[in-house]
Motif scaffolding. Structure first.
Motif, short mmCIF file in Angstrom:
data_model
loop_
_atom_site.label_atom_id
_atom_site.label_comp_id
_atom_site.label_asym_id
_atom_site.label_seq_id
_atom_site.Cartn_x
_atom_site.Cartn_y
_atom_site.Cartn_z
N PRO A 66 0.81 -1.23 0.00
CA PRO A 66 0.00 0.00 0.00
C PRO A 66 0.84 1.28 0.00
O PRO A 66 0.45 2.29 0.55
CB PRO A 66 -0.82 -0.13 1.28
CG PRO A 66 0.05 -0.91 2.20
CD PRO A 66 0.79 -1.89 1.34
N TRP A 151 -4.99 -1.85 -1.21
CA TRP A 151 -5.39 -0.84 -0.24
C TRP A 151 -5.11 0.55 -0.80
O TRP A 151 -4.07 0.78 -1.44
CB TRP A 151 -4.64 -1.01 1.08
CG TRP A 151 -5.20 -2.08 1.95
CD1 TRP A 151 -4.78 -3.39 2.01
CD2 TRP A 151 -6.26 -1.96 2.90
NE1 TRP A 151 -5.53 -4.08 2.94
CE2 TRP A 151 -6.44 -3.22 3.50
CE3 TRP A 151 -7.07 -0.90 3.31
CZ2 TRP A 151 -7.40 -3.45 4.48
CZ3 TRP A 151 -8.03 -1.12 4.28
CH2 TRP A 151 -8.19 -2.39 4.86
N TYR A 153 -5.32 4.87 0.20
CA TYR A 153 -5.48 5.88 1.25
C TYR A 153 -5.85 7.22 0.62
O TYR A 153 -5.23 7.64 -0.36
CB TYR A 153 -4.19 6.07 2.05
CG TYR A 153 -4.28 7.26 3.00
CD1 TYR A 153 -4.84 7.11 4.27
CD2 TYR A 153 -3.86 8.52 2.61
CE1 TYR A 153 -4.96 8.19 5.13
CE2 TYR A 153 -3.96 9.62 3.47
CZ TYR A 153 -4.52 9.44 4.72
OH TYR A 153 -4.66 10.50 5.56
N ALA A 166 -8.97 4.61 4.52
CA ALA A 166 -8.23 3.45 4.03
C ALA A 166 -9.24 2.39 3.62
O ALA A 166 -10.08 1.98 4.42
CB ALA A 166 -7.28 2.90 5.10
N ARG A 168 -10.23 -0.82 0.27
CA ARG A 168 -9.71 -1.71 -0.76
C ARG A 168 -10.47 -1.57 -2.06
O ARG A 168 -11.69 -1.40 -2.07
CB ARG A 168 -9.77 -3.17 -0.28
CG ARG A 168 -8.67 -3.55 0.67
CD ARG A 168 -9.03 -4.76 1.49
NE ARG A 168 -10.07 -4.44 2.47
CZ ARG A 168 -10.55 -5.29 3.38
NH1 ARG A 168 -10.09 -6.53 3.40
NH2 ARG A 168 -11.46 -4.93 4.23
N GLU A 280 -15.26 -2.25 0.19
CA GLU A 280 -16.01 -1.90 1.40
C GLU A 280 -17.36 -1.30 1.05
O GLU A 280 -18.38 -1.59 1.70
CB GLU A 280 -15.21 -0.92 2.27
CG GLU A 280 -14.18 -1.58 3.18
CD GLU A 280 -12.87 -1.89 2.47
OE1 GLU A 280 -11.98 -2.48 3.09
OE2 GLU A 280 -12.73 -1.52 1.27
#
Length: 307
Positions: A66, A151, A153, A166, A168, A280
């Motif tokens: 990441p 991942w 950010y 954060a 995915r 997510e």
């Protein structure tokens, strides 16, 4: 929450329901909550469904940590367009005397970050970024296609459960001629809609733009929409009037190809596009639509996710 007329949208109630059912784990960081076992199971099952859907495409699997080089962030122009979202990694480079001074600041409850210096790494702001340098050079006649789960950010602290710092992304990255790339993007837009509708999600697609920074960013966003370079698949999760983007499609034209010297088999500057499922966000959309307990979800949905 639902009532006799259909779903209702209350951010606080939805968040509390996620916590009470053990789906997410509260954190002191806004947009940085933990994920429970059931949440992770749903997320992984959906990612597996995407893999099964795309299994015959011949995508090259890749995996990256990441973090990305600071030089890559500079090279693609991220700090020109999205400085408000970046995450720079700093570390300690001093000696023992400097370390004692830093420790004293920590124990005194004082700010100590100014005693750190930037490293050569930054947090990954887009899962596809590490892929483009690997395409440098001349492509085969059919171009290339890669896929990864990574991942990401972005500095967007918020108590709203779909707005994570954060998260995915399941990404597919296509590079080739303009015709190859646009045809691929258009086909996956319909394919993505069909996939999400098969899970009985109330989704629709729309033209979109990236969150460019500042006054110049507004003009860039307008241009992106006018050229129809970005599409999103939207689903009501925390609002009916402002549905959440759970999947996005970006045609970059020759931006990355010119930056990393990617050529088609006939020597022309290549074109690139990517699509990304927000894992997510899809998970939250499924929970919002079907309920906090997957055991009660429609049998057709369960059969797709738990074959």
């Amino acid at each position: 929450m639902t009532d006799a007329t259909g779903p209702t949208y209350d951010i606080d109630s939805f968040y509390q329901g996620l916590v009470e059912h053990g789906l997410i784990i509260p954190s002191e960081i806004q947009g940085g909550y933990g994920r429970g076992a059931v949440f992770e199971d749903i997320l992984e099952r959906f990612n597996d469904l995407v893999s099964r859907t795309a299994k015959d495409d011949g995508a090259e699997p890749m995996m990256f940590p990441p973090i990305v080089p600071r030089t890559l962030i500079e090279k693609v122009g991220y700090m020109d367009n999205f400085p408000h979202l970046c995450g720079s990694i700093s570390s300690f480079f001093g000696g023992e005397k400097d370390a004692r001074a830093l420790s004293e600041c920590v124990h005194a409850g004082e700010r100590w970050e100014d005693r750190l210096d930037p490293t050569e790494a930054m947090l990954t702001p887009a899962a596809c970024y590490p892929v483009y340098p690997t395409f440098a050079g001349t492509l085969p006649a059919g171009g290339r296609l890669a896929t990864l789960t990574g991942w990401v950010y972005r500095h967007e602290p918020s108590p709203e459960p779909t707005r994570l710092q954060a998260f995915r992304m399941r990404e597919f990255i296509r590079v080739g001629t303009v015709d190859q790339v646009v045809a691929w993007r258009n086909a996956w837009l319909e394919r993505g809609l069909s996939l999400l509708k098969s899970l009985q999600l109330p989704v629709a697609s729309d033209v979109a733009n990236d969150p460019f920074f500042g006054r110049a960013g507004k003009m860039m966003a307008a241009s992106q929409r006018d050229q129809r370079l970005k599409f999103e698949i939207l689903c009501p999760v925390i609002s009916a009037d402002n549905p959440t983007a759970i999947c996005s499609f970006n045609w970059h034209q020759d931006h990355f190809s010119a930056t990393f010297d990617i050529k088609t088999s006939d020597g022309e500057v290549a074109s690139t596009a990517c699509l990304g499922f927000g894992l997510e966000r899809v998970t939250l959309a499924l929970i919002k639509t079907h309920g906090f307990d997957p055991a009660t979800w429609p049998a057709e949905v369960r059969a797709l996710l738990w074959p």
